[in-house]
Write a protein that holds these residues in place. Structure first.
Motif, PDB file in Angstrom:
ATOM      1  N   LEU A 177       0.824  -1.204   0.000  1.00 23.79           N
ATOM      2  CA  LEU A 177       0.000   0.000   0.000  1.00 23.79           C
ATOM      3  C   LEU A 177       0.858   1.254   0.000  1.00 23.79           C
ATOM      4  O   LEU A 177       0.583   2.206  -0.748  1.00 23.79           O
ATOM      5  CB  LEU A 177      -0.935  -0.008   1.212  1.00 23.79           C
ATOM      6  CG  LEU A 177      -2.127  -0.965   1.105  1.00 23.79           C
ATOM      7  CD1 LEU A 177      -2.724  -1.242   2.484  1.00 23.79           C
ATOM      8  CD2 LEU A 177      -3.181  -0.407   0.162  1.00 23.79           C
ATOM      9  N   PHE A 178       1.896   1.258   0.812  1.00 20.92           N
ATOM     10  CA  PHE A 178       2.756   2.433   0.840  1.00 20.92           C
ATOM     11  C   PHE A 178       3.486   2.610  -0.493  1.00 20.92           C
ATOM     12  O   PHE A 178       3.596   3.734  -1.004  1.00 20.92           O
ATOM     13  CB  PHE A 178       3.774   2.358   1.982  1.00 20.92           C
ATOM     14  CG  PHE A 178       4.646   3.588   2.044  1.00 20.92           C
ATOM     15  CD1 PHE A 178       4.170   4.750   2.615  1.00 20.92           C
ATOM     16  CD2 PHE A 178       5.920   3.588   1.489  1.00 20.92           C
ATOM     17  CE1 PHE A 178       4.945   5.901   2.645  1.00 20.92           C
ATOM     18  CE2 PHE A 178       6.706   4.727   1.519  1.00 20.92           C
ATOM     19  CZ  PHE A 178       6.217   5.888   2.102  1.00 20.92           C
ATOM     20  N   THR A 188       7.162  16.761   0.651  1.00 21.46           N
ATOM     21  CA  THR A 188       5.739  16.684   0.989  1.00 21.46           C
ATOM     22  C   THR A 188       5.500  16.161   2.400  1.00 21.46           C
ATOM     23  O   THR A 188       4.529  16.552   3.049  1.00 21.46           O
ATOM     24  CB  THR A 188       4.980  15.783  -0.009  1.00 21.46           C
ATOM     25  OG1 THR A 188       5.522  14.458   0.048  1.00 21.46           O
ATOM     26  CG2 THR A 188       5.110  16.321  -1.435  1.00 21.46           C
ATOM     27  N   CYS A 189       6.372  15.275   2.848  1.00 25.61           N
ATOM     28  CA  CYS A 189       6.215  14.656   4.172  1.00 25.61           C
ATOM     29  C   CYS A 189       7.557  14.682   4.910  1.00 25.61           C
ATOM     30  O   CYS A 189       8.225  13.645   5.049  1.00 25.61           O
ATOM     31  CB  CYS A 189       5.709  13.221   4.045  1.00 25.61           C
ATOM     32  SG  CYS A 189       4.156  13.040   3.139  1.00 25.61           S
ATOM     33  N   ALA A 246       0.916  11.616  11.773  1.00 23.94           N
ATOM     34  CA  ALA A 246      -0.481  11.400  11.454  1.00 23.94           C
ATOM     35  C   ALA A 246      -1.195  12.673  11.875  1.00 23.94           C
ATOM     36  O   ALA A 246      -1.577  12.815  13.042  1.00 23.94           O
ATOM     37  CB  ALA A 246      -1.023  10.179  12.184  1.00 23.94           C
ATOM     38  N   GLY A 247      -1.307  13.615  10.949  1.00 24.97           N
ATOM     39  CA  GLY A 247      -1.783  14.934  11.311  1.00 24.97           C
ATOM     40  C   GLY A 247      -0.704  15.681  12.074  1.00 24.97           C
ATOM     41  O   GLY A 247       0.480  15.324  12.039  1.00 24.97           O
ATOM     42  N   TYR A 278      -0.167   2.853   8.525  1.00 28.68           N
ATOM     43  CA  TYR A 278      -1.590   2.975   8.193  1.00 28.68           C
ATOM     44  C   TYR A 278      -2.079   4.393   8.509  1.00 28.68           C
ATOM     45  O   TYR A 278      -2.788   5.016   7.712  1.00 28.68           O
ATOM     46  CB  TYR A 278      -2.414   1.982   9.007  1.00 28.68           C
ATOM     47  CG  TYR A 278      -2.440   0.565   8.509  1.00 28.68           C
ATOM     48  CD1 TYR A 278      -3.065   0.226   7.297  1.00 28.68           C
ATOM     49  CD2 TYR A 278      -1.884  -0.471   9.270  1.00 28.68           C
ATOM     50  CE1 TYR A 278      -3.124  -1.098   6.865  1.00 28.68           C
ATOM     51  CE2 TYR A 278      -1.939  -1.801   8.841  1.00 28.68           C
ATOM     52  CZ  TYR A 278      -2.555  -2.100   7.639  1.00 28.68           C
ATOM     53  OH  TYR A 278      -2.619  -3.413   7.209  1.00 28.68           O
ATOM     54  N   ALA A 279      -1.710   4.886   9.695  1.00 37.90           N
ATOM     55  CA  ALA A 279      -2.154   6.218  10.118  1.00 37.90           C
ATOM     56  C   ALA A 279      -1.653   7.295   9.159  1.00 37.90           C
ATOM     57  O   ALA A 279      -2.407   8.201   8.771  1.00 37.90           O
ATOM     58  CB  ALA A 279      -1.669   6.497  11.540  1.00 37.90           C
ATOM     59  N   HIS A 280      -0.398   7.191   8.760  1.00 39.12           N
ATOM     60  CA  HIS A 280       0.157   8.185   7.830  1.00 39.12           C
ATOM     61  C   HIS A 280      -0.566   8.126   6.488  1.00 39.12           C
ATOM     62  O   HIS A 280      -0.868   9.175   5.888  1.00 39.12           O
ATOM     63  CB  HIS A 280       1.661   7.940   7.639  1.00 39.12           C
ATOM     64  CG  HIS A 280       2.308   8.964   6.765  1.00 39.12           C
ATOM     65  ND1 HIS A 280       2.577  10.255   7.181  1.00 39.12           N
ATOM     66  CD2 HIS A 280       2.730   8.900   5.460  1.00 39.12           C
ATOM     67  CE1 HIS A 280       3.145  10.936   6.193  1.00 39.12           C
ATOM     68  NE2 HIS A 280       3.239  10.136   5.138  1.00 39.12           N
ATOM     69  N   LEU A 281      -0.858   6.925   6.026  1.00 35.97           N
ATOM     70  CA  LEU A 281      -1.573   6.784   4.756  1.00 35.97           C
ATOM     71  C   LEU A 281      -2.952   7.430   4.831  1.00 35.97           C
ATOM     72  O   LEU A 281      -3.365   8.143   3.901  1.00 35.97           O
ATOM     73  CB  LEU A 281      -1.706   5.305   4.386  1.00 35.97           C
ATOM     74  CG  LEU A 281      -0.425   4.600   3.918  1.00 35.97           C
ATOM     75  CD1 LEU A 281      -0.680   3.094   3.762  1.00 35.97           C
ATOM     76  CD2 LEU A 281       0.076   5.186   2.601  1.00 35.97           C
TER      77      LEU A 281
END
Length: 218
Positions: free
Chosen positions: A76-77, A88-89, A94-95, A165-168
């Protein structure tokens, strides 16, 4: 000595991450994910899927799920990794409320801020080394898992997977939708949260970063 079946056997999906692999052809991450998604969606209820089969070892059950979740998170990543750059990151988060530092006790002895893409690369490499360590993930039948497998080894791996998962969800969900993988992410994450809560492998504090997603998907 007899060995357990390879946990990375048929359910393990290799990722072609070379620059020559197209993003939409049969060698692309998206194609592999869709193929994998088609083979997993529509199975028995995820609530039933997390239940320990009768007569099976809980440690082995957890180990097999760690491999599955590792494959899911990794793929997924990778499907949106070109959107997750140092620019960008610049931090793994996560927020704004949840920022994660990297520490492995070897190269990074203290919690260190790193860009999200680097955090995930370091994490996947670290998990890979854990899975290959037969002292932590024994392969011979009759060889027990270490006493700290569930409370420390498995919990640490799954806690760090949760952060991906949270970052996604917080930062790349639109891109996940654009490549047609929202269902795969939502199914994988639901399976993950049901599993870690069932066996108390990740704390409620860690789950706070994605509490709203959990409620929506419930």
């Amino acid at each position: 000595m007899t060995s357990r079946p390879n946990r990375r056997g048929m359910d393990s999906v290799a990722i072609n991450n070379s620059a020559d692999a197209g993003r939409t052809g049969t060698g692309s991450v998206q194609y592999q994910l869709r193929q994998y998604a088609e083979s997993t969606l529509g199975k028995a209820s995820l609530h039933e899927a997390v239940l320990l089969p009768e007569g099976e070892s809980l440690d082995e059950w957890i180990a097999c799920h760690i491999v599955d979740f590792y494959n899911h998170v990794n793929m997924l990543f990778m499907s949106v990794s070109h959107h997750c750059t140092d620019e960008t990151c610049p931090k793994m988060c996560a927020g704004e409320s949840y920022v994660y530092f990297w520490r492995d006790g070897v190269t990074y002895k203290e919690p260190t801020p790193v860009p999200a893409n680097k955090y995930v690369r370091l994490l996947m490499k670290w998990i890979d080394s854990q899975l290959d360590d037969t002292r932590l993930f024994p392969v011979d039948l009759g060889q027990p898992f270490p006493a700290n497998f569930r409370p420390e080894i498995a919990s640490q791996i799954l806690k760090r997977m949760l952060r991906v998962y949270a970052h996604l969800y917080w930062h790349h969900y639109p891109q996940i939708c654009q490549v047609g993988l929202a269902t795969m992410l939502n199914t994988s994450f639901t399976h993950f949260t049901l599993f870690v809560t069932k066996y108390k492998l990740v704390s409620d504090t860690e789950l706070q970063a994605v509490k709203d997603v959990i409620k929506i998907l419930a």
